[in-house]
Enzyme design. Sequence first.
Site, PDB file in Angstrom:
ATOM      1  N   CYS A 182      30.960  -8.176  37.549  1.00 31.54           N
ATOM      2  CA  CYS A 182      31.573  -8.270  36.224  1.00 31.54           C
ATOM      3  C   CYS A 182      32.374  -7.038  35.804  1.00 31.54           C
ATOM      4  O   CYS A 182      33.452  -7.187  35.211  1.00 31.54           O
ATOM      5  CB  CYS A 182      30.522  -8.631  35.171  1.00 31.54           C
ATOM      6  N   ARG A 200      21.740  -4.996  46.323  1.00 32.54           N
ATOM      7  CA  ARG A 200      20.696  -4.569  45.388  1.00 32.54           C
ATOM      8  C   ARG A 200      19.539  -3.966  46.168  1.00 32.54           C
ATOM      9  O   ARG A 200      19.122  -4.508  47.198  1.00 32.54           O
ATOM     10  CB  ARG A 200      20.234  -5.733  44.511  1.00 32.54           C
ATOM     11  N   GLN A 208      27.667 -13.634  45.976  1.00 36.12           N
ATOM     12  CA  GLN A 208      27.586 -14.446  44.763  1.00 36.12           C
ATOM     13  C   GLN A 208      28.862 -15.255  44.574  1.00 36.12           C
ATOM     14  O   GLN A 208      29.966 -14.717  44.688  1.00 36.12           O
ATOM     15  CB  GLN A 208      27.386 -13.565  43.525  1.00 36.12           C
ATOM     16  N   ASP A 210      30.542 -15.917  42.057  1.00 36.08           N
ATOM     17  CA  ASP A 210      30.456 -15.320  40.725  1.00 36.08           C
ATOM     18  C   ASP A 210      31.721 -15.591  39.924  1.00 36.08           C
ATOM     19  O   ASP A 210      32.836 -15.450  40.435  1.00 36.08           O
ATOM     20  CB  ASP A 210      30.254 -13.816  40.880  1.00 36.08           C
ATOM     21  N   HIS A 244      33.575 -15.216  35.802  1.00 33.86           N
ATOM     22  CA  HIS A 244      33.536 -14.678  34.444  1.00 33.86           C
ATOM     23  C   HIS A 244      34.643 -15.328  33.638  1.00 33.86           C
ATOM     24  O   HIS A 244      35.807 -15.329  34.047  1.00 33.86           O
ATOM     25  CB  HIS A 244      33.677 -13.159  34.465  1.00 33.86           C
ATOM     26  N   LYS A 261      20.762 -16.420  28.215  1.00 34.26           N
ATOM     27  CA  LYS A 261      21.323 -17.171  29.337  1.00 34.26           C
ATOM     28  C   LYS A 261      20.652 -18.533  29.446  1.00 34.26           C
ATOM     29  O   LYS A 261      19.554 -18.762  28.935  1.00 34.26           O
ATOM     30  CB  LYS A 261      21.154 -16.412  30.648  1.00 34.26           C
ATOM     31  N   HIS A 319      29.233 -15.038  31.902  1.00 34.84           N
ATOM     32  CA  HIS A 319      28.938 -14.845  33.317  1.00 34.84           C
ATOM     33  C   HIS A 319      28.385 -16.161  33.858  1.00 34.84           C
ATOM     34  O   HIS A 319      27.541 -16.793  33.216  1.00 34.84           O
ATOM     35  CB  HIS A 319      27.861 -13.784  33.532  1.00 34.84           C
TER      36      HIS A 319
END
Length: 683
Positions: A364, A393, A411, A413, A415, A501, A547
Site C-alpha cells: 500500500c 514478513r 499478494q 493486492d 487499493h 475490515k 485495501h
Amino acid sequence: MEAQPTCDITLDGLVRSIEPGTTGTALFGQEAIRAGVVAMRVNGEPWDLERPIPAGAAVEPITIDSPDGLDILRHSATHVMAQAVQEMFPEVNLGIGPFITDGFYYDFGNIDAVTPEMMREIDKRMKRIVKEGQRFVRREITEAQGAVELADQPYKLELITTKGAGAEGASVEVGSGGLTVYDNVRRDGSVAWSDLCRGPHLPSTRHIGMGFALTKSSSAYWKGDQSGDSLQRIYGTAWATKEELKAYQERIKEAERRDHRKLGAELDLFSFPEEIGPGLVVFHPKGAMLRHEIESHVIARHREYGFDFVHTPEISKGGLFHTSGHLPYYADTMFPPMLADEERDEAGNITKAGQEYYLKAMNCPMHNLIFRSRGRSYRELPLRFFEMGHDYRYEKSGVVHGLTRMRGFTQDDSHTYCTTEQAGQEIKAQIAFFISILQDFGLTDFYLELSTRDEDGAKKDKFIGSDQDWAVATAALKEACDASGLTVVPDPGGAAFYGPKVSVQVKDAIGRTWQMSTVQYDFNQPERFDLEYTASDGTHQRPIMLHSAKLGSVERFIGVLTEHYAGAFPAWLAPVQVRLIPVAEAFDDYVREVAEQLRARGVRVEADLSDDRFGKKIRNASKDKIPFTLIAGGEDAQAGAVSFRFRDGEQTNGVPVGRAVEHIASVIARRVNDPAGERLSRD
C-alpha cells in the site's frame, strides 16, 4: 404467614421471579442438567451453575454441545489432565491450561519430555477422575491468600502478581473481577486438586464423559517468550459425545491425507529446501504451471472489473514505512533493515552513513506514491490499483507452516481510492467480486467476518483515528455485509490498526474454515501521505482508501486448493491435463499423433512412452491424479479412437479422437470444477 422475598430476572427473554440466592442449578433443575445444560450465561457472561443469580440479571442456559458449552467442557478437561499429571509428578510446576479451537492444552514445568507411555498413563488417570464425578467448586481468594496457597507454584504466583499480564491464554487463569480458585471436590467432600482459574467449569467431571482424547505433546515457553522457561505442553480434544470425538478423529485423518505439504511432494509441485530457509518455497515445473493458471485467471478477472495494473519494488527506504505508520505498529513482523548507499574511504571505513532499507511487507505505501505522482480529479474515482506484489514478513521459524504461513509470498493486492460517498457501494461490489473469483475455483460455502476495533479502555489505544472516522468506516462495512445476504460474524478487536475490515471466510471440502478475501477501510494513510483529489467544486479533498486481496496470498491459496481437492485439481487447473498411454510400444506413434492434436488446442498433455508395464502406467496416472487418461491399442488405432479412463477408475472405450479432443477442450474452457462434469455425455 409472611411472604418470602423475591427478585426478578429475565430467563430466555421472559421475566421470572426467583428467591434471592437462587443458583443456576436450582433455576434449571436436574432434568435440564441431565439433558445437557452445564452452565449459564448471566448478562452475556458464562457462569457456573452453582453461582447465585443476581437480581435483574438476564439469564440463558448453556448446553454442552453449544460453542460456549464445548469451550467450558474443554477447559474443564484441562483441569482433569493437570490433576492427573500432578498425581504422577507431585513436583510439577503448573502453567496455563486454556481451551483452543477443537481442544485444549496445559503447560507443565519441571518435568521431563512427555513420552507415549506417559500419555497413556495420563489418559488412564483422567478416565478415573471423570468417573469419580468430582465437582468443580469456585472460590474467591485475595492476592495474599493466593500467595500462601500457591507458594510452591512459581508460574501461578507470577500470574497473581501480574494479573496475568502478557501470559498466553492467561485470561482463563486470572479474571478482571478478582482472583478465583477452582477445587476439584470428591463425593466425600475432600479436595482432590485445586487450580487458580477464572472459570467457568462443568458441574462435575462426570459431564466430561468419554468424548475426550489426548492428541500430542510439544515443547513451549512460559508466556510464549523464547527467553523464558522451557515447558512441556500436552494437547487434547474433547466433545459432547464419544461419537462426535470419533467423527473429529476421522476429520483429522482426512486432513492429514490432504496435507498440502505431503501432496506437494508426492505430486512434485513444490518443496521447502532447508538451504533457502524457513517459510520460503520453490515451485517445481508442475507447481509453477498450477500457479501460473491461478494467477492468469485472477489477473484476467481484475482486468474485466476495471483495475489498473501497477508494479512496485520489493525493497524501500525505511522512511516510507514510517510515513505509512507500519514501522511503529508492524516492526516486529518486518525483516530487520539493511544498509545501502553508504560511502567508504580507501581503508574501508564508513565516511557517510547509509540509508536503512526494508524488504516490503505490504504494497500500500508504494501504491500511495503512484496515486500522488500527479494531480487527481474526482472524475478518475474510484481509481483501482492492482499488482501481484511480492512481500516478506519476518514470521518466527516455529510459526511458519508450508504454504499457509510464510515469510515470502505473493499478494493479489489492490487499493481503491474513492470518495466517502462511493465507499459503501464500492465495498459491496468488491465483496461480490471476491466471491465470484472464489466460486471460479470451486469454493462455494462462505460467510463474512466483520472485524472492528476494541472499544475497551487501553486496548482501544492500539487503533488510530477518531471515533467519528471509525463510526463512518464501520457503518459502511456493516451495510455492505448486510447487503451481501451472507451470514455475518462479528470480530470485535480484530481490525487493522488503521481501520475496520471484512473478510470472506470459506469452508473447504471437509468443513474447515479458511480466511480468504479481505477489504479494509483506511482513513489513515490518505492523511499520512497527503493524498488528495480535485472535487467537482474545485476544492481539494482526501480520498478514502480500500485495501483488498482476493486470494489472500497466491501461495496460501494454492495450499488451500491442494487440500480442498486432495491434489485432484479440476482439469482447467491441473498441471498435466491428459496422459496418453499406449497398450504396447507398437502404438507409440499413434499416441504421439493424438498428443499433437491436443497440444494444438492448448491442452497440457504427456505421453507415457516409458518401459514400464501397461498396468503400472495406469497406476502412475491414477497416483498422479491426472484428470484424463487416454488409452490406445490396436482397435483404437484402426478406428481412429481412444479409450477414456477417469480418475475414479470408470472407463469409456472407442471414443473418436475428434470427439475426445473437443470434449477435453470444452471441459477446460468452461472451467468445470465438479468431477461429474468431466465425464463424457452418453449421446
